[in-house]
Design an enzyme around this catalytic site. Structure first.
Site, PDB file in Angstrom:
ATOM      1  N   GLU A  95      41.685  20.231   9.299  1.00 57.97           N
ATOM      2  CA  GLU A  95      42.791  19.976  10.219  1.00 57.97           C
ATOM      3  C   GLU A  95      43.163  21.204  11.045  1.00 57.97           C
ATOM      4  OE1 GLU A  95      46.281  17.941   9.369  1.00 57.97           O
ATOM      5  OE2 GLU A  95      45.309  16.131   8.611  1.00 57.97           O
TER       6      GLU A  95
ATOM      7  N   GLU B 177      29.086  -1.981 -11.807  1.00 58.22           N
ATOM      8  CA  GLU B 177      28.365  -3.079 -12.438  1.00 58.22           C
ATOM      9  C   GLU B 177      29.010  -3.459 -13.769  1.00 58.22           C
ATOM     10  OE1 GLU B 177      25.126  -0.458 -10.467  1.00 58.22           O
ATOM     11  OE2 GLU B 177      27.148  -0.250 -11.278  1.00 58.22           O
TER      12      GLU B 177
ATOM     13  N   SER C 298      54.540  21.872  18.404  1.00 56.21           N
ATOM     14  CA  SER C 298      53.484  20.859  18.298  1.00 56.21           C
ATOM     15  C   SER C 298      53.964  19.576  17.636  1.00 56.21           C
ATOM     16  CB  SER C 298      52.300  21.423  17.501  1.00 56.21           C
ATOM     17  OG  SER C 298      52.706  21.764  16.179  1.00 56.21           O
TER      18      SER C 298
ATOM     19  N   ALA D  98      38.906  25.363  12.909  1.00 52.63           N
ATOM     20  CA  ALA D  98      38.127  24.298  13.547  1.00 52.63           C
ATOM     21  C   ALA D  98      36.945  24.879  14.308  1.00 52.63           C
ATOM     22  CB  ALA D  98      39.020  23.490  14.482  1.00 52.63           C
ATOM     23  N   GLY D  99      37.182  25.963  15.052  1.00 49.90           N
ATOM     24  CA  GLY D  99      36.102  26.597  15.800  1.00 49.90           C
ATOM     25  C   GLY D  99      35.023  27.159  14.897  1.00 49.90           C
ATOM     26  N   ALA D 100      35.430  27.673  13.729  1.00 51.29           N
ATOM     27  CA  ALA D 100      34.447  28.221  12.791  1.00 51.29           C
ATOM     28  C   ALA D 100      33.520  27.133  12.270  1.00 51.29           C
ATOM     29  CB  ALA D 100      35.171  28.914  11.636  1.00 51.29           C
TER      30      ALA D 100
ATOM     31  N   HIS E  59      31.041   2.234 -14.414  1.00 49.60           N
ATOM     32  CA  HIS E  59      30.468   2.004 -13.095  1.00 49.60           C
ATOM     33  C   HIS E  59      30.812   0.582 -12.646  1.00 49.60           C
ATOM     34  CE1 HIS E  59      27.205   5.390 -13.322  1.00 49.60           C
ATOM     35  NE2 HIS E  59      28.432   5.822 -13.581  1.00 49.60           N
TER      36      HIS E  59
ATOM     37  N   PRO F 227      43.058  25.947  15.316  1.00 50.93           N
ATOM     38  CA  PRO F 227      41.919  26.118  16.201  1.00 50.93           C
ATOM     39  C   PRO F 227      40.888  27.130  15.707  1.00 50.93           C
ATOM     40  CG  PRO F 227      43.948  25.990  17.455  1.00 50.93           C
ATOM     41  CD  PRO F 227      44.354  26.079  16.025  1.00 50.93           C
TER      42      PRO F 227
END
Length: 368
Positions: free
Chosen positions: A273, A58, A176, A279-281, A56, A276
């Site tokens: 990413e 620390e 695109s 992304a919409g879901a 960790h 569509p």
């Protein structure tokens, strides 16, 4: 060295910077940073959480400081843990080092690991949660995704898209590449490097055959890439480029965003990413925590929109987000959005991280 407050600020900034270097490296553990001041107030060491199974923050900082830590101050971005997991409790390591004072930023919300501050106080260490540390932490996103998982039980989800000004991610003929310029694409790849996983749908896989790796502009791989994931029921071809991603590959065989995230139990931050449909879901399911929108100064007049299947039917039911910050990237604009705040959380995050100018203060692109 000056006053202790000056030393504390220097140490805090060093600890925060160290924690930022551990983002996505330490997952699923929190990317913590630590710094050690000797008894005279001099900064003598820093440390960050190592990959799973490692030390960790620390312990890294105290090991580097050696005997200089005795009687000194440890500054750490998260409350030291008091439990034994893959490693021993940080509280015991601090006590063994003879540290006189511990200053920490965020209280550990994990009930298994919490309580380190009380353990140290009971053993005579001066422990405090400091406003200076919290103030510097407010300009860092290092712990944001980890805190989100602790509070919600799932990864923080960023929906990333690149679009024209009229909201299309591809022209009517499907082209695109590339809507945005090189600066925006380089920025997006830096963000990939800081994520644990990245998700696309079967449609994007078929159209683009992406690797989803994090790369430099010349195509060379960045030091790390996220786990590349395809969400959907369609089989992933054996020769798909995504199977060669340096961050690994996983097929999330579901159309349900909740199930997809459950298949990523070690991820703190996931980038969606697209395309569509995916992304919409996520948007319709209420699982979008951030939006990284890269907008190009072009108009397509038609094509494929940024999200499908998340129609609300009326303006009053719109998916609402607030702008957190923004930046010009060449001729394009990057906008980071998050759901509007509904109250004052115990720990707030900066609306304008250092080095990022508000949009209205940024210079206009050179048109000469």
């Amino acid at each position: 060295m000056g006053t202790f407050d000056e030393s504390l600020r220097v140490a805090t900034q060093a600890a925060v910077a160290a924690g930022e270097r551990a983002v996505a490296v330490s997952s699923p553990n929190p990317p913590v940073g630590a710094a050690v001041l000797d008894a005279a107030g001099n900064l003598v060491a820093t440390g960050a959480t190592e990959p799973v199974g490692g030390r960790h923050a620390e312990a890294v900082a105290l090991d580097a400081a050696g005997g200089a830590a005795r009687g000194g101050t440890l500054v750490v971005t998260l409350e030291p843990c008091a439990h034994t997991g893959r490693t021993g409790p940080c509280t015991q390591r601090i006590l063994d080092a003879g540290v006189a004072r511990v200053v920490y930023g965020v209280t550990d919300p994990n009930p298994v690991a919490a309580g380190g501050a009380e353990v140290l106080r009971d053993r005579g260490v001066d422990v405090r949660q400091d406003e200076v540390t919290l103030g510097v932490l407010a300009n860092s996103e290092a712990l944001r995704a980890w805190m989100h998982r602790q509070e919600s039980g799932r990864p923080l989800v960023t929906w990333k898209y690149a679009a024209s000004l009229d909201g299309f991610v591809a022209a009517s003929d499907g082209t695109s590449q590339w809507i945005t310029g090189e600066a925006a694409r380089e920025h997006a790849h830096r963000q990939r490097e800081l994520a644990d996983a990245i998700i696309v749908g079967s449609g994007t896989l078929a159209a683009d055959d992406p690797t989803l790796s994090a790369r430099f502009p010349d195509g060379a791989p960045r030091p790390r890439s996220p786990l590349a994931c395809v969400m959907g029921m369609t089989n992933v071809p054996a020769d798909a480029a995504i199977r060669t991603s340096p961050g690994g590959f996983r097929h999330l065989r579901t159309r349900d965003p909740h199930e997809a995230l459950a298949m990523l139990p070690d991820a703190l931050h996931v980038i969606v990413e697209g395309g569509p449909t995916v992304a919409g879901a996520f948007l319709a399911a209420g699982l979008v925590d951030h939006i990284d929108a890269y907008l190009a100064p072009i108009l397509l007049g038609g094509g494929r929109g940024i999200a499908e299947g998340a129609d609300v039917g009326t303006l009053a039911a719109a998916h609402r987000f607030a702008v957190e910050y923004n930046e010009y990237l060449g001729e394009d604009v990057w906008i980071r959005l998050a759901p509007p705040r509904t109250g004052e959380p115990e720990y707030t995050w900066s609306m304008e991280p250092p080095g990022r100018e508000p949009l209205d203060a940024a210079p206009l692109p050179d048109e000469s």
